[in-house]
Design an enzyme around this catalytic site. Structure first.
Site, PDB file in Angstrom:
ATOM      1  N   LYS A   1      -6.320  14.682   0.193  1.00 26.61           N
ATOM      2  CA  LYS A   1      -5.039  14.711   0.905  1.00 26.61           C
ATOM      3  C   LYS A   1      -3.999  13.870   0.180  1.00 26.61           C
ATOM      4  CE  LYS A   1      -4.743  12.101   4.643  1.00 26.61           C
ATOM      5  NZ  LYS A   1      -3.657  11.093   4.531  1.00 26.61           N
TER       6      LYS A   1
ATOM      7  N   ARG B   1       4.838   3.573  14.994  1.00 25.61           N
ATOM      8  CA  ARG B   1       4.617   2.865  13.724  1.00 25.61           C
ATOM      9  C   ARG B   1       5.943   2.356  13.151  1.00 25.61           C
ATOM     10  NH1 ARG B   1       0.672   6.730  10.259  1.00 25.61           N
ATOM     11  NH2 ARG B   1       0.714   4.939   8.831  1.00 25.61           N
TER      12      ARG B   1
ATOM     13  N   SER C   1       1.552   0.089   1.472  1.00 26.95           N
ATOM     14  CA  SER C   1       1.973   0.395   0.100  1.00 26.95           C
ATOM     15  C   SER C   1       2.827   1.655   0.052  1.00 26.95           C
ATOM     16  CB  SER C   1       0.736   0.583  -0.785  1.00 26.95           C
ATOM     17  OG  SER C   1       0.011   1.743  -0.394  1.00 26.95           O
ATOM     18  N   GLN C   2       2.879   2.420   1.153  1.00 29.02           N
ATOM     19  CA  GLN C   2       3.635   3.679   1.142  1.00 29.02           C
ATOM     20  C   GLN C   2       5.126   3.450   0.950  1.00 29.02           C
ATOM     21  OE1 GLN C   2       2.477   5.412   4.868  1.00 29.02           O
ATOM     22  NE2 GLN C   2       0.457   6.046   4.131  1.00 29.02           N
TER      23      GLN C   2
ATOM     24  N   SER D   1      -3.311  -2.234  -0.354  1.00 28.78           N
ATOM     25  CA  SER D   1      -3.809  -0.976  -0.937  1.00 28.78           C
ATOM     26  C   SER D   1      -3.271  -0.740  -2.342  1.00 28.78           C
ATOM     27  CB  SER D   1      -3.461   0.209  -0.018  1.00 28.78           C
ATOM     28  OG  SER D   1      -3.920  -0.016   1.292  1.00 28.78           O
TER      29      SER D   1
ATOM     30  N   ASP E   1      -8.951   3.783   3.672  1.00 29.62           N
ATOM     31  CA  ASP E   1      -9.113   4.969   4.505  1.00 29.62           C
ATOM     32  C   ASP E   1     -10.574   5.328   4.774  1.00 29.62           C
ATOM     33  OD1 ASP E   1      -6.473   5.435   5.069  1.00 29.62           O
ATOM     34  OD2 ASP E   1      -6.140   6.747   3.351  1.00 29.62           O
TER      35      ASP E   1
ATOM     36  N   ASN F   1      -3.988  -4.184   7.572  1.00 32.27           N
ATOM     37  CA  ASN F   1      -3.111  -3.005   7.513  1.00 32.27           C
ATOM     38  C   ASN F   1      -3.658  -1.840   8.335  1.00 32.27           C
ATOM     39  OD1 ASN F   1      -5.184  -2.817   5.566  1.00 32.27           O
ATOM     40  ND2 ASN F   1      -4.030  -1.371   4.327  1.00 32.27           N
TER      41      ASN F   1
ATOM     42  N   LYS G   1      -1.656   2.003  11.435  1.00 35.21           N
ATOM     43  CA  LYS G   1      -1.919   3.403  11.115  1.00 35.21           C
ATOM     44  C   LYS G   1      -1.586   4.271  12.331  1.00 35.21           C
ATOM     45  CE  LYS G   1      -3.483   2.482   6.963  1.00 35.21           C
ATOM     46  NZ  LYS G   1      -2.844   3.016   5.734  1.00 35.21           N
TER      47      LYS G   1
ATOM     48  N   ARG H   1      -6.175   0.601  14.298  1.00 35.43           N
ATOM     49  CA  ARG H   1      -7.540   0.978  13.941  1.00 35.43           C
ATOM     50  C   ARG H   1      -8.522  -0.196  14.003  1.00 35.43           C
ATOM     51  NH1 ARG H   1      -6.494   5.094   8.823  1.00 35.43           N
ATOM     52  NH2 ARG H   1      -5.795   6.872  10.100  1.00 35.43           N
TER      53      ARG H   1
END
Length: 430
Positions: free
Chosen positions: A21, A120, A165-166, A192, A309, A332, A336, A340
């Site tokens: 993905k 988020r 990190s996105q 990440s 992940d 982190n 999500k 989590r």
């Protein structure tokens, strides 16, 4: 949809890992940002990749596909001005396209999942884009978000890496197209880092030049670059496969998963080493991970930031390990599709596991004899939670009923189908 997961005496068989993905969405984006036609072989089919397909089409890319490949004729740095985009529940797609939207005069990202993505935060990316002459209206850093762009400017940009990190990856995709050179400094910590490495790998393959410090905390990006139309072959996905491997580890099994490259840059490749450290009998050669599970595992301590992940799947395996396992450096995970850590730990304990949380840790007191199960639990609209809870259900005494299990399609639409093909006893109810 509910998934009624029954105890599994054994799992046997061979499957092909689904396509990655993370790589699929990145290759689709660089294909859209290129001028010309790119070809993607074996793209992933999931809600996230479908969201990227839908959005780049809306922005003017021409996307065509058959059973083997996808072709994308890109829009370069000139996306079509559209009033709004709907990314569904795909956080990475939202964040990557927020920077692309800076080339549009006015674009609103709508909020269609208020109980998941709608909760988020995206403040760190919003703050960075504001430094680049982009005005943004938002709901306390959350959706809906309206971006007023058209004339984004390069230069010195600071972005926090504390939450995700996105945000950094988003800027790395966009800044090469600016007129000015840019320098990005990452503030605080960078979560990440391995996933940032995937972004840099894809950018290099697309012909983009970026100079990064060894610690990935500072970047120099020449402006006026162009993405090159290329051919890309998408590798198998470790994050989704982690749950299949965990299921094989906690049961009596003889399971082989193909298309998992030994030299992949996916951080979740580390799950092979994690399972080995837990004493799981497995081999990894020629792109095949072969598990001959005995259900006997031992506890360990693991830095979860290396395989973000796949942490939940490994936690699920450790529920049945001898001793106490500790997964640290995982804060982190709180940011999500759901929290989590808290949400997942809550459901594990409902199922009969013995799990504790810290701000950035999950601590599992293993139960080699198994857990009781026999309850209905909440997936919190999160695909990774669904997959991991399924692993626990397979080794429970009375099984588990998982609510909202259809959200597994966000990353792995064939997850239950693959488990059923290996001999799992799972009933799906609408």
């Amino acid at each position: 949809m509910k998934a009624i997961v029954k105890p599994a005496p054994e799992l046997k068989g061979t499957i092909n890992a689904l396509s990655s993905k993370n790589y699929t969405t990145r290759y689709m984006l660089v294909g859209a940002l290129a001028e010309g036609t790119s070809t993607l072989y074996y793209p992933a089919h999931s809600e996230d990749s479908d969201a990227m397909r839908r959005c780049i089409r809306d922005l003017g890319a021409i996307v065509e596909e058959d059973d083997e490949k996808m072709t994308i004729t890109g829009f370069g740095r000139h996306p079509k001005p559209v009033p709004e985009l709907n990314v569904g529940n795909a956080g990475a797609v939202l964040r990557f396209l927020m920077s692309v939207a800076a080339f549009c005069p006015e674009l609103t990202f709508v909020n269609t999942y208020p109980e998941s993505l709608g909760k988020r935060p995206h403040n760190d990316l919003i703050d960075a884009l504001k430094q680049m002459n982009v005005r943004i209206d938002h709901n306390g850093g959350k959706l809906p978000i309206t971006i007023y762009g058209g004339q984004p400017k390069g230069g010195k940009i600071k972005v926090s890496g504390n939450v995700s990190s996105q945000f950094l990856s988003s800027l790395l995709f966009m800044t090469p197209l600016l007129e000015e050179d840019s320098e990005i400094e990452v503030l605080h910590d960078l979560k990440s880092k391995i996933i940032v490495g995937q972004t840099l790998e894809v950018l290099e393959q697309a012909g983009i030049r970026i100079e990064a410090d060894d610690d990935l905390m500072r970047y120099r990006i020449p402006g006026r670059q162009r993405y090159q139309a290329q051919e890309y072959k998408i590798q198998g996905d470790y994050p989704g496969s982690a749950a299949i491997l965990a299921a094989a580890a906690v049961t009596s099994s003889d399971v082989a998963v193909h298309r998992l490259e030994e030299n992949s840059r996916q951080g979740e490749r580390a799950v092979v080493d994690v399972l080995r450290a837990m004493g799981v009998p497995l081999t990894h050669r020629d792109g095949i991970v072969h598990v001959r599970g005995t259900g006997l595992l031992k506890a360990g301590e693991f830095d979860g930031d290396h395989f973000t992940d796949a942490v939940l799947a490994m936690v699920a395996a450790s529920v049945f390990a001898e001793g106490t396992s500790r997964f640290y450096n995982v804060e982190n995970l709180r940011y999500k599709e759901c929290d989590r850590i808290t949400d997942f730990v809550t459901e594990l304990n409902k199922a009969g596991a013995s799990v504790e949380e810290r701000q950035s840790e999950i601590i599992v007191h293993g139960k080699p004899e198994g857990v009781e199960g026999g309850v209905e639990i909440d997936a919190h609209y999160d695909h990774r939670v669904i997959m991991a809870l399924t692993v626990v259900g397979l080794r429970s005494k009375q099984g588990l009923v998982i609510r909202d299990a259809h959200h597994v399609a966000k990353s792995y639409p064939h997850y239950f189908e693959h488990l059923l093909s290996l001999g799992a006893n799972i009933e799906l109810q609408d």
